[in-house]
Design a protein around this motif. Structure first.
Motif, PDB file in Angstrom:
ATOM      1  N   VAL A  24       0.852  -1.193   0.000  1.00  0.00           N
ATOM      2  CA  VAL A  24       0.000   0.000   0.000  1.00  0.00           C
ATOM      3  C   VAL A  24       0.886   1.241   0.000  1.00  0.00           C
ATOM      4  N   PHE A  25       0.299   2.358  -0.439  1.00  0.00           N
ATOM      5  CA  PHE A  25       0.995   3.646  -0.429  1.00  0.00           C
ATOM      6  C   PHE A  25       0.347   4.536   0.610  1.00  0.00           C
ATOM      7  N   TYR A  26       1.140   5.388   1.237  1.00  0.00           N
ATOM      8  CA  TYR A  26       0.632   6.295   2.257  1.00  0.00           C
ATOM      9  C   TYR A  26       1.288   7.664   2.098  1.00  0.00           C
ATOM     10  N   PRO A  27       0.603   8.724   2.576  1.00  0.00           N
ATOM     11  CA  PRO A  27       1.160  10.075   2.436  1.00  0.00           C
ATOM     12  C   PRO A  27       2.235  10.354   3.482  1.00  0.00           C
ATOM     13  N   VAL A  28       3.218  11.125   3.074  1.00  0.00           N
ATOM     14  CA  VAL A  28       4.257  11.596   3.988  1.00  0.00           C
ATOM     15  C   VAL A  28       4.188  13.117   3.960  1.00  0.00           C
ATOM     16  N   TYR A  29       3.781  13.682   5.070  1.00  0.00           N
ATOM     17  CA  TYR A  29       3.686  15.140   5.201  1.00  0.00           C
ATOM     18  C   TYR A  29       4.932  15.628   5.924  1.00  0.00           C
ATOM     19  N   GLY A  30       5.285  16.876   5.741  1.00  0.00           N
ATOM     20  CA  GLY A  30       6.375  17.456   6.513  1.00  0.00           C
ATOM     21  C   GLY A  30       7.754  17.219   5.936  1.00  0.00           C
ATOM     22  N   GLU A  31       7.859  16.560   4.792  1.00  0.00           N
ATOM     23  CA  GLU A  31       9.142  16.412   4.113  1.00  0.00           C
ATOM     24  C   GLU A  31       9.007  17.125   2.773  1.00  0.00           C
ATOM     25  N   GLY A  32       9.330  18.411   2.753  1.00  0.00           N
ATOM     26  CA  GLY A  32       9.135  19.194   1.538  1.00  0.00           C
ATOM     27  C   GLY A  32       7.656  19.440   1.311  1.00  0.00           C
ATOM     28  N   GLU A  33       7.190  19.237   0.097  1.00  0.00           N
ATOM     29  CA  GLU A  33       5.793  19.477  -0.247  1.00  0.00           C
ATOM     30  C   GLU A  33       4.893  18.299   0.082  1.00  0.00           C
ATOM     31  N   GLY A  34       5.451  17.182   0.439  1.00  0.00           N
ATOM     32  CA  GLY A  34       4.676  15.984   0.720  1.00  0.00           C
ATOM     33  C   GLY A  34       4.616  15.077  -0.489  1.00  0.00           C
ATOM     34  N   PHE A  35       4.601  13.786  -0.230  1.00  0.00           N
ATOM     35  CA  PHE A  35       4.588  12.789  -1.291  1.00  0.00           C
ATOM     36  C   PHE A  35       4.013  11.491  -0.741  1.00  0.00           C
ATOM     37  N   CYS A  36       3.876  10.500  -1.608  1.00  0.00           N
ATOM     38  CA  CYS A  36       3.388   9.190  -1.194  1.00  0.00           C
ATOM     39  C   CYS A  36       4.490   8.160  -1.400  1.00  0.00           C
ATOM     40  N   THR A  37       4.462   7.132  -0.588  1.00  0.00           N
ATOM     41  CA  THR A  37       5.492   6.106  -0.659  1.00  0.00           C
ATOM     42  C   THR A  37       4.932   4.757  -0.232  1.00  0.00           C
ATOM     43  N   ASN A  38       5.651   3.701  -0.593  1.00  0.00           N
ATOM     44  CA  ASN A  38       5.340   2.372  -0.075  1.00  0.00           C
ATOM     45  C   ASN A  38       6.547   1.814   0.677  1.00  0.00           C
ATOM     46  N   GLU A  39       7.408   2.725   1.106  1.00  0.00           N
ATOM     47  CA  GLU A  39       8.557   2.342   1.921  1.00  0.00           C
ATOM     48  C   GLU A  39       8.086   2.057   3.347  1.00  0.00           C
ATOM     49  N   PRO A  40       8.854   1.309   4.115  1.00  0.00           N
ATOM     50  CA  PRO A  40       8.472   1.065   5.507  1.00  0.00           C
ATOM     51  C   PRO A  40       8.276   2.384   6.248  1.00  0.00           C
ATOM     52  N   PRO A  41       7.250   2.473   7.109  1.00  0.00           N
ATOM     53  CA  PRO A  41       6.972   3.724   7.823  1.00  0.00           C
ATOM     54  C   PRO A  41       8.151   4.238   8.635  1.00  0.00           C
ATOM     55  N   THR A  42       8.972   3.337   9.142  1.00  0.00           N
ATOM     56  CA  THR A  42      10.115   3.774   9.954  1.00  0.00           C
ATOM     57  C   THR A  42      11.102   4.603   9.137  1.00  0.00           C
ATOM     58  N   ASP A  43      11.104   4.455   7.799  1.00  0.00           N
ATOM     59  CA  ASP A  43      11.979   5.268   6.952  1.00  0.00           C
ATOM     60  C   ASP A  43      11.604   6.745   7.017  1.00  0.00           C
ATOM     61  N   HIS A  44      10.384   7.027   7.483  1.00  0.00           N
ATOM     62  CA  HIS A  44       9.897   8.413   7.529  1.00  0.00           C
ATOM     63  C   HIS A  44       9.460   8.812   8.932  1.00  0.00           C
ATOM     64  N   GLY A  45      10.039   8.185   9.937  1.00  0.00           N
ATOM     65  CA  GLY A  45       9.807   8.559  11.321  1.00  0.00           C
ATOM     66  C   GLY A  45       8.480   8.105  11.908  1.00  0.00           C
TER      67      GLY A  45
END
Length: 125
Positions: A24-45
């Motif tokens: 699944v993909f999820y949003p990452v807010y607070g890193e630049g303009e924001g983006f979506c990823t399917n990387e492990p959540p721990t990669d983004h805090g």
């Protein structure tokens, strides 16, 4: 369009080399303009995805969470973002800088192959 090596897409193309291990993909807010990823959540805090709205595709996630982005930043972060025109790669057949129609070979198609490849001496009238 089906004859093109890389026809235009309405959705991103996904390859086995795209980063990420989640399904699944999820949003990452607070890193630049924001983006979506399917990387492990721990990669983004993040410790988990509990309470986060996920999406089946990266494009769906960008549309759902970042449709307000005028820059298209979320889509630009995809390994293979959607395009509005055909993309040209070094592996695409043809060496000419213009495309021309080829008639009489099935239903006809457009190509940038040298004219001799299709029985033509030149592209002049």
């Amino acid at each position: 369009f089906s004859q093109m090596a890389n026809p235009p897409t309405q959705a991103p193309t996904v390859t086995a080399t795209e980063a990420g291990t989640l399904t699944v993909f999820y949003p990452v807010y607070g890193e630049g303009e924001g983006f979506c990823t399917n990387e492990p959540p721990t990669d983004h805090g993040l410790s988990s995805l509990n309470g986060i709205v996920t999406s089946a595709t990266n494009a769906e996630c960008c549309t759902k969470h970042f449709s307000w982005q005028k820059s298209g930043f979320c889509f630009s972060q995809m390994a293979n973002p959607p395009t509005q025109a055909p993309t040209v790669t070094a592996t695409e057949a043809g060496t000419m800088t213009v495309f021309y129609p080829v008639y009489g070979e099935g239903e006809g198609f457009c190509t940038n192959d040298p004219p001799a490849d299709h029985g033509l001496s030149s592209l002049d009238g």
